[in-house]
Write a protein that holds these residues in place. Structure first.
Motif, PDB file in Angstrom:
ATOM      1  N   LYS A  24      -2.933   4.197  25.653  1.00  0.00           N
ATOM      2  CA  LYS A  24      -1.545   3.940  26.051  1.00  0.00           C
ATOM      3  C   LYS A  24      -1.085   2.556  25.581  1.00  0.00           C
ATOM      4  CE  LYS A  24      -0.559   5.484  30.080  1.00  0.00           C
ATOM      5  NZ  LYS A  24      -0.466   5.655  31.550  1.00  0.00           N
ATOM      6  N   ILE A  25      -1.978   1.564  25.707  1.00  0.00           N
ATOM      7  CA  ILE A  25      -1.654   0.209  25.251  1.00  0.00           C
ATOM      8  C   ILE A  25      -1.439   0.188  23.740  1.00  0.00           C
ATOM      9  CG2 ILE A  25      -2.619  -2.105  24.908  1.00  0.00           C
ATOM     10  CD1 ILE A  25      -3.876  -1.820  27.705  1.00  0.00           C
ATOM     11  N   ASP A  26      -2.309   0.873  22.999  1.00  0.00           N
ATOM     12  CA  ASP A  26      -2.138   0.955  21.545  1.00  0.00           C
ATOM     13  C   ASP A  26      -0.779   1.548  21.191  1.00  0.00           C
ATOM     14  OD1 ASP A  26      -4.657  -0.087  21.112  1.00  0.00           O
ATOM     15  OD2 ASP A  26      -5.619   1.872  20.871  1.00  0.00           O
ATOM     16  N   GLU A  27      -0.421   2.610  21.887  1.00  0.00           N
ATOM     17  CA  GLU A  27       0.852   3.278  21.609  1.00  0.00           C
ATOM     18  C   GLU A  27       2.038   2.364  21.899  1.00  0.00           C
ATOM     19  OE1 GLU A  27       3.337   7.283  22.992  1.00  0.00           O
ATOM     20  OE2 GLU A  27       1.285   6.965  23.700  1.00  0.00           O
ATOM     21  N   GLU A  28       2.003   1.696  23.051  1.00  0.00           N
ATOM     22  CA  GLU A  28       3.101   0.815  23.442  1.00  0.00           C
ATOM     23  C   GLU A  28       3.184  -0.402  22.518  1.00  0.00           C
ATOM     24  OE1 GLU A  28       2.374  -0.137  27.509  1.00  0.00           O
ATOM     25  OE2 GLU A  28       2.908   1.861  28.247  1.00  0.00           O
ATOM     26  N   ALA A  72      -4.008 -11.990  23.116  1.00  0.00           N
ATOM     27  CA  ALA A  72      -3.336 -12.453  24.338  1.00  0.00           C
ATOM     28  C   ALA A  72      -2.351 -11.408  24.857  1.00  0.00           C
ATOM     29  CB  ALA A  72      -2.614 -13.772  24.065  1.00  0.00           C
ATOM     30  N   LYS A  73      -1.634 -10.772  23.945  1.00  0.00           N
ATOM     31  CA  LYS A  73      -0.684  -9.734  24.339  1.00  0.00           C
ATOM     32  C   LYS A  73      -1.414  -8.534  24.920  1.00  0.00           C
ATOM     33  CE  LYS A  73       3.296  -7.730  24.728  1.00  0.00           C
ATOM     34  NZ  LYS A  73       4.251  -8.190  25.773  1.00  0.00           N
ATOM     35  N   MET A  77      -1.119  -6.909  28.718  1.00  0.00           N
ATOM     36  CA  MET A  77      -0.815  -5.504  28.955  1.00  0.00           C
ATOM     37  C   MET A  77      -1.915  -4.807  29.762  1.00  0.00           C
ATOM     38  SD  MET A  77       0.620  -4.565  25.130  1.00  0.00           S
ATOM     39  CE  MET A  77       1.253  -2.924  25.520  1.00  0.00           C
ATOM     40  N   ALA A  78      -3.159  -5.241  29.590  1.00  0.00           N
ATOM     41  CA  ALA A  78      -4.295  -4.543  30.200  1.00  0.00           C
ATOM     42  C   ALA A  78      -4.709  -5.089  31.562  1.00  0.00           C
ATOM     43  CB  ALA A  78      -5.500  -4.599  29.263  1.00  0.00           C
ATOM     44  N   LEU A  79      -4.417  -6.349  31.839  1.00  0.00           N
ATOM     45  CA  LEU A  79      -4.974  -7.004  33.024  1.00  0.00           C
ATOM     46  C   LEU A  79      -4.626  -6.293  34.332  1.00  0.00           C
ATOM     47  CD1 LEU A  79      -6.704  -9.274  34.062  1.00  0.00           C
ATOM     48  CD2 LEU A  79      -4.681 -10.740  34.147  1.00  0.00           C
ATOM     49  N   LEU A 116     -11.120  -9.279  31.436  1.00  0.00           N
ATOM     50  CA  LEU A 116     -10.898  -7.872  31.774  1.00  0.00           C
ATOM     51  C   LEU A 116     -12.126  -7.245  32.411  1.00  0.00           C
ATOM     52  CD1 LEU A 116      -8.790  -6.527  28.763  1.00  0.00           C
ATOM     53  CD2 LEU A 116      -8.009  -7.445  30.950  1.00  0.00           C
ATOM     54  N   LEU A 117     -13.302  -7.549  31.886  1.00  0.00           N
ATOM     55  CA  LEU A 117     -14.504  -6.954  32.471  1.00  0.00           C
ATOM     56  C   LEU A 117     -14.727  -7.475  33.884  1.00  0.00           C
ATOM     57  CD1 LEU A 117     -17.372  -8.834  32.569  1.00  0.00           C
ATOM     58  CD2 LEU A 117     -17.043  -8.727  30.113  1.00  0.00           C
ATOM     59  N   GLU A 118     -14.480  -8.773  34.089  1.00  0.00           N
ATOM     60  CA  GLU A 118     -14.641  -9.322  35.440  1.00  0.00           C
ATOM     61  C   GLU A 118     -13.636  -8.712  36.402  1.00  0.00           C
ATOM     62  OE1 GLU A 118     -14.519 -13.579  35.289  1.00  0.00           O
ATOM     63  OE2 GLU A 118     -16.618 -13.739  34.650  1.00  0.00           O
TER      64      GLU A 118
END
Length: 213
Positions: A24-28, A72-73, A77-79, A116-118
């Motif tokens: 979804k992030i790739d698409e956006e 960074a972007k 988007m993922a955080l 993100l992993l944390e």
């Protein structure tokens, strides 16, 4: 499990159901530059380091932003997803508890970033299970190389032959095998098309961790 002194886990697609989020992030992200997602994108990038993936996007889609800005972007988007929405695969906690009961060391080897992993490990209350965490950025090589697995074993003070690795994609299974480790492949919807090859390459193919309990 008595044959192993350590277990090394991949994160995305192995411990957590996150690959749909990245799709979804790739698409956006690409749509913001007027691009559509190529059919083979996941196959091209899934084993790369975060920096390599950002560089791939920069070159492939002629993005003017620097690699650091792209990363960074993506983090931005993922955080929220990693902090709140992404859940563990079935029986992960039960399997981690089994390893602890048997005094088997536990490591994480991932292409994802520390923030993100944390975020997802802490949100899902499993951060404390890991004796070592290693990212591909530490070795500057993608997961089709043995480096991340060898560094994980070194951090645990365990020989590669005494390690069991869980991965969900062909390239990573190959990298872990190059490290001289036993490798179990686990099913993930995103790598369903690789099932036959994973079954041939890995020492065992499982649909879920419940099979090992």
């Amino acid at each position: 499990m008595e044959n192993f002194k350590a277990v090394i886990f991949d994160l995305d697609g192995t411990l957590i159901d996150s690959m749909g989020v990245w799709a979804k992030i790739d698409e956006e992200y690409l749509s913001s530059f007027g691009h559509v997602v190529p059919e083979n994108l996941q196959e091209e990038i899934t084993h790369l380091t975060l920096s390599e993936t950002a560089n791939y996007f920069k070159l492939k889609f002629n993005i003017k932003d620097e690699v650091s800005a792209i990363i960074a972007k993506w983090h931005e988007m993922a955080l929220s997803h990693y902090s709140n929405n992404i859940k563990l695969k079935d029986s992960v906690v039960d399997f981690l508890n089994l390893l602890k009961e048997k005094n088997i060391k536990i490591a994480l080897a991932t292409s994802n970033s520390i923030p993100l992993l944390e975020a997802t490990l802490k949100n899902n209350n499993i951060y404390h299970y890991f004796d070592a965490i290693t990212t591909t950025e530490e070795v500057n090589k993608s997961k089709d190389n043995p480096d991340i697995y060898l560094l994980s074993a070194k951090k645990l003070n365990v020989q590669p032959k005494d390690c069991l690795v869980f991965e969900d994609i062909v390239q990573a299974v190959k990298g872990a095998k190059k490290a001289g480790m036993t490798v179990y492949a686990i099913y993930d919807k995103s790598s369903e098309s690789q099932k036959d090859e994973l079954t041939k390459l890995a020492d065992k193919y499982i649909l879920g961790f419940n099979e090992l309990l």
